[in-house]
Write a protein that holds these residues in place. Structure first.
Motif, PDB file in Angstrom:
ATOM      1  N   GLN A   1      17.279-187.560  26.969  1.00  0.00           N
ATOM      2  CA  GLN A   1      18.493-187.137  25.813  1.00  0.00           C
ATOM      3  C   GLN A   1      18.331-189.210  26.122  1.00  0.00           C
ATOM      4  O   GLN A   1      18.424-189.333  27.577  1.00  0.00           O
ATOM      5  CB  GLN A   1      20.143-186.714  26.143  1.00  0.00           C
ATOM      6  N   MET A   2      18.912-189.471  25.135  1.00  0.00           N
ATOM      7  CA  MET A   2      18.190-191.203  25.626  1.00  0.00           C
ATOM      8  C   MET A   2      19.579-191.597  24.876  1.00  0.00           C
ATOM      9  O   MET A   2      20.393-191.574  23.554  1.00  0.00           O
ATOM     10  CB  MET A   2      17.416-191.501  24.643  1.00  0.00           C
ATOM     11  N   PHE A   3      20.031-192.633  25.406  1.00  0.00           N
ATOM     12  CA  PHE A   3      21.231-193.645  25.079  1.00  0.00           C
ATOM     13  C   PHE A   3      20.899-195.404  24.974  1.00  0.00           C
ATOM     14  O   PHE A   3      20.238-195.396  25.312  1.00  0.00           O
ATOM     15  CB  PHE A   3      22.488-193.133  25.975  1.00  0.00           C
ATOM     16  N   THR A   4      21.957-195.374  24.231  1.00  0.00           N
ATOM     17  CA  THR A   4      22.372-196.672  24.760  1.00  0.00           C
ATOM     18  C   THR A   4      23.003-197.430  25.448  1.00  0.00           C
ATOM     19  O   THR A   4      23.197-196.112  26.485  1.00  0.00           O
ATOM     20  CB  THR A   4      22.624-197.945  23.445  1.00  0.00           C
ATOM     21  N   ALA A   5      22.803-198.627  26.511  1.00  0.00           N
ATOM     22  CA  ALA A   5      23.563-199.278  27.108  1.00  0.00           C
ATOM     23  C   ALA A   5      24.440-198.784  27.592  1.00  0.00           C
ATOM     24  O   ALA A   5      25.400-198.998  28.781  1.00  0.00           O
ATOM     25  CB  ALA A   5      23.092-200.733  27.795  1.00  0.00           C
TER      26      ALA A   5
ATOM     27  N   ASP B   1      18.349-190.531  20.382  1.00  0.00           N
ATOM     28  CA  ASP B   1      18.035-189.371  20.112  1.00  0.00           C
ATOM     29  C   ASP B   1      17.269-188.952  21.415  1.00  0.00           C
ATOM     30  O   ASP B   1      17.676-189.214  22.519  1.00  0.00           O
ATOM     31  CB  ASP B   1      17.225-189.167  19.446  1.00  0.00           C
ATOM     32  N   ASP B   2      17.285-187.124  21.130  1.00  0.00           N
ATOM     33  CA  ASP B   2      15.751-186.651  22.633  1.00  0.00           C
ATOM     34  C   ASP B   2      15.011-187.393  22.066  1.00  0.00           C
ATOM     35  O   ASP B   2      14.473-187.178  21.022  1.00  0.00           O
ATOM     36  CB  ASP B   2      15.822-184.921  21.783  1.00  0.00           C
ATOM     37  N   ILE B   3      14.598-187.563  23.680  1.00  0.00           N
ATOM     38  CA  ILE B   3      12.784-188.040  23.287  1.00  0.00           C
ATOM     39  C   ILE B   3      11.939-186.850  24.384  1.00  0.00           C
ATOM     40  O   ILE B   3      12.280-185.696  24.486  1.00  0.00           O
ATOM     41  CB  ILE B   3      12.078-189.307  24.059  1.00  0.00           C
ATOM     42  N   GLU B   4      11.245-186.438  23.201  1.00  0.00           N
ATOM     43  CA  GLU B   4       9.915-185.147  23.659  1.00  0.00           C
ATOM     44  C   GLU B   4       8.436-185.478  23.912  1.00  0.00           C
ATOM     45  O   GLU B   4       7.786-185.602  22.930  1.00  0.00           O
ATOM     46  CB  GLU B   4      10.384-184.393  22.366  1.00  0.00           C
ATOM     47  N   ILE B   5       8.065-184.947  24.824  1.00  0.00           N
ATOM     48  CA  ILE B   5       6.976-185.198  25.436  1.00  0.00           C
ATOM     49  C   ILE B   5       6.431-184.361  24.652  1.00  0.00           C
ATOM     50  O   ILE B   5       6.329-182.606  24.272  1.00  0.00           O
ATOM     51  CB  ILE B   5       6.445-185.029  26.888  1.00  0.00           C
TER      52      ILE B   5
ATOM     53  N   ARG C   1      12.358-186.822  17.010  1.00  0.00           N
ATOM     54  CA  ARG C   1      12.533-186.575  15.937  1.00  0.00           C
ATOM     55  C   ARG C   1      13.396-186.647  14.626  1.00  0.00           C
ATOM     56  O   ARG C   1      12.973-186.846  13.781  1.00  0.00           O
ATOM     57  CB  ARG C   1      12.553-184.362  15.240  1.00  0.00           C
ATOM     58  N   ALA C   2      14.944-186.907  15.202  1.00  0.00           N
ATOM     59  CA  ALA C   2      15.160-187.273  14.083  1.00  0.00           C
ATOM     60  C   ALA C   2      15.188-189.284  13.512  1.00  0.00           C
ATOM     61  O   ALA C   2      16.139-189.364  12.558  1.00  0.00           O
ATOM     62  CB  ALA C   2      16.671-186.928  14.807  1.00  0.00           C
ATOM     63  N   LYS C   3      15.205-189.685  14.881  1.00  0.00           N
ATOM     64  CA  LYS C   3      14.982-191.057  14.286  1.00  0.00           C
ATOM     65  C   LYS C   3      13.322-191.345  13.492  1.00  0.00           C
ATOM     66  O   LYS C   3      12.983-192.252  13.523  1.00  0.00           O
ATOM     67  CB  LYS C   3      14.548-192.131  16.021  1.00  0.00           C
ATOM     68  N   HIS C   4      12.458-190.298  13.448  1.00  0.00           N
ATOM     69  CA  HIS C   4      11.167-190.370  13.227  1.00  0.00           C
ATOM     70  C   HIS C   4      10.298-191.321  13.666  1.00  0.00           C
ATOM     71  O   HIS C   4       9.771-192.139  13.031  1.00  0.00           O
ATOM     72  CB  HIS C   4      11.381-190.486  11.065  1.00  0.00           C
ATOM     73  N   MET C   5      10.039-190.628  14.690  1.00  0.00           N
ATOM     74  CA  MET C   5       9.789-192.106  15.705  1.00  0.00           C
ATOM     75  C   MET C   5       9.051-191.648  16.376  1.00  0.00           C
ATOM     76  O   MET C   5       8.978-190.415  17.496  1.00  0.00           O
ATOM     77  CB  MET C   5       9.596-192.973  16.111  1.00  0.00           C
ATOM     78  N   LYS C   6       6.983-192.001  16.800  1.00  0.00           N
ATOM     79  CA  LYS C   6       6.505-191.485  17.066  1.00  0.00           C
ATOM     80  C   LYS C   6       6.027-192.418  18.546  1.00  0.00           C
ATOM     81  O   LYS C   6       5.543-193.731  18.589  1.00  0.00           O
ATOM     82  CB  LYS C   6       5.602-190.671  16.018  1.00  0.00           C
ATOM     83  N   PHE C   7       5.431-192.244  19.295  1.00  0.00           N
ATOM     84  CA  PHE C   7       5.155-193.000  20.896  1.00  0.00           C
ATOM     85  C   PHE C   7       4.354-192.997  21.826  1.00  0.00           C
ATOM     86  O   PHE C   7       3.236-191.646  21.824  1.00  0.00           O
ATOM     87  CB  PHE C   7       6.247-192.953  21.926  1.00  0.00           C
ATOM     88  N   TYR C   8       3.430-193.467  21.724  1.00  0.00           N
ATOM     89  CA  TYR C   8       1.787-193.630  22.737  1.00  0.00           C
ATOM     90  C   TYR C   8       2.196-194.014  23.812  1.00  0.00           C
ATOM     91  O   TYR C   8       2.560-195.570  23.615  1.00  0.00           O
ATOM     92  CB  TYR C   8       1.117-193.964  21.903  1.00  0.00           C
ATOM     93  N   VAL C   9       1.921-193.245  25.287  1.00  0.00           N
ATOM     94  CA  VAL C   9       2.049-194.097  26.479  1.00  0.00           C
ATOM     95  C   VAL C   9       1.031-193.881  28.168  1.00  0.00           C
ATOM     96  O   VAL C   9       0.432-192.853  27.552  1.00  0.00           O
ATOM     97  CB  VAL C   9       2.876-194.404  26.957  1.00  0.00           C
ATOM     98  N   ASP C  10       0.439-194.884  28.437  1.00  0.00           N
ATOM     99  CA  ASP C  10      -0.272-194.650  29.771  1.00  0.00           C
ATOM    100  C   ASP C  10       0.414-193.104  30.036  1.00  0.00           C
ATOM    101  O   ASP C  10       1.575-193.005  30.517  1.00  0.00           O
ATOM    102  CB  ASP C  10       0.296-195.480  31.187  1.00  0.00           C
ATOM    103  N   PRO C  11      -0.235-192.216  30.818  1.00  0.00           N
ATOM    104  CA  PRO C  11       0.262-190.703  31.015  1.00  0.00           C
ATOM    105  C   PRO C  11       0.766-191.237  32.927  1.00  0.00           C
ATOM    106  O   PRO C  11       1.548-189.818  32.860  1.00  0.00           O
ATOM    107  CB  PRO C  11      -1.424-190.073  31.575  1.00  0.00           C
ATOM    108  N   ASP C  12      -0.123-191.999  32.825  1.00  0.00           N
ATOM    109  CA  ASP C  12       0.795-191.800  34.704  1.00  0.00           C
ATOM    110  C   ASP C  12       2.654-192.347  34.479  1.00  0.00           C
ATOM    111  O   ASP C  12       2.740-192.378  35.441  1.00  0.00           O
ATOM    112  CB  ASP C  12       0.100-193.618  35.266  1.00  0.00           C
ATOM    113  N   ALA C  13       3.089-192.967  33.294  1.00  0.00           N
ATOM    114  CA  ALA C  13       4.215-193.117  33.008  1.00  0.00           C
ATOM    115  C   ALA C  13       4.981-191.806  32.978  1.00  0.00           C
ATOM    116  O   ALA C  13       5.915-191.705  33.475  1.00  0.00           O
ATOM    117  CB  ALA C  13       4.054-193.843  32.365  1.00  0.00           C
TER     118      ALA C  13
END
Length: 283
Positions: free
Chosen positions: A29-33, A39-43, A61-73
């Motif tokens: 689950q992700m929150f503002t400060a 929204d929930d962020i899912e691998i 999903r609810a924000k309709h966003m996809k993220f790409y990152v270094d797998p080491d992170a």
């Protein structure tokens, strides 16, 4: 916690994406400060992007966003001496909005970036992801995402529940978190459907009642008209069913997914098909 939420902000002018630390079920689950739920962020898994690099793909999903990152992170060894945590190492990446810029919460950047399938997106930006600590439960991480939009530098955006709860400078996560198995998508005609998804199946229910014309099985080829919410059932084996339309099939491509019956079809552009079946049913 090695650094407070206020210290997570960074201004890296690099072309990048988002990172996500390992969690027991790949969802956080992700929150503002100040504790507002984002929204929930899912691998989702590892993919190869246009540059040839392998990236970890994540989704809100609810924000309709996809993220790409270094797998080491993403796949972080849960060791308090891990330099990724002790040094608060930043990882860079990019994000895209899977909605049309006309419908998106984000601006049209005027140029596009492409996902792992080569699909272009005009609403997008950069990210810096920072893992900061191990939560007291021992299996989830405190982390934050700094978000950039188009060519603008990154600013504080969202933090994991652990980051919020472990920081004395942050708000308390609010309790009004929606059920992430239920969300809304829009078809090509602008009709909204509530989606209830679980392992291997999904139910799509139109938000508004609509006129449903059903052909009758008789010699006169007559029809019967209903005015009610439409309900479409989708299954992992590419079969779909409806009380009114009978059985059909569904399939997906880079541009969205389609549900086909003998008498009618439903198209959902730029939407991911909700049943989780490991990528089967591709057109």
């Amino acid at each position: 916690m090695n650094c407070s939420v206020k210290k997570l902000a960074a201004s890296f002018g690099l072309s990048v994406l988002c990172a996500l630390p390992a969690h027991a079920d790949g969802v956080d689950q992700m929150f503002t400060a100040d504790g507002n739920y984002v929204d929930d962020i899912e691998i989702i898994g590892d993919v190869q992007v246009a540059s040839g690099d392998t990236m970890a793909l994540l989704e809100m999903r609810a924000k309709h966003m996809k993220f790409y990152v270094d797998p080491d992170a993403i796949y972080v060894t849960m060791d308090e001496n891990n330099p990724i945590l002790t040094e608060n190492k930043p990882f860079y990446g990019f994000w895209v909005s899977t909605q049309s810029p006309d419908d998106s919460d984000w601006p049209n950047c005027g140029y596009n970036v492409v996902d792992e399938h080569g699909t272009p997106y005009y609403a997008h930006g950069t990210l810096v992801w920072t893992n900061t600590d191990i939560a007291p439960d021992g299996y989830s991480l405190a982390f934050g995402i700094d978000l950039g939009v188009c060519e603008k530098g990154q600013e504080q955006w969202a933090y994991s529940r652990a980051a919020i709860e472990m920081s004395p400078d942050a708000g308390v996560p609010h309790g009004d978190i929606p059920d992430q198995n239920v969300y809304t998508i829009t078809d090509s005609k602008g009709a909204e459907y509530n989606v209830e998804a679980s392992d291997g199946w999904a139910i799509l229910t139109s938000v508004d009642a609509r006129e449903i014309v059903v052909p009758m099985a008789d010699a006169e080829q007559s029809t019967q008209t209903y005015f009610e919410q439409d309900v479409l059932n989708m299954y992992a084996d590419c079969v779909t069913g409806s009380v009114h339309y009978g059985y059909g099939t569904w399939s997906w491509a880079n541009g969205g997914f389609v549900i086909d019956f003998d008498s009618v079809s439903f198209s959902f552009p730029r939407m991911d098909a909700p049943p989780d079946n490991g990528g089967a049913c591709r057109m």
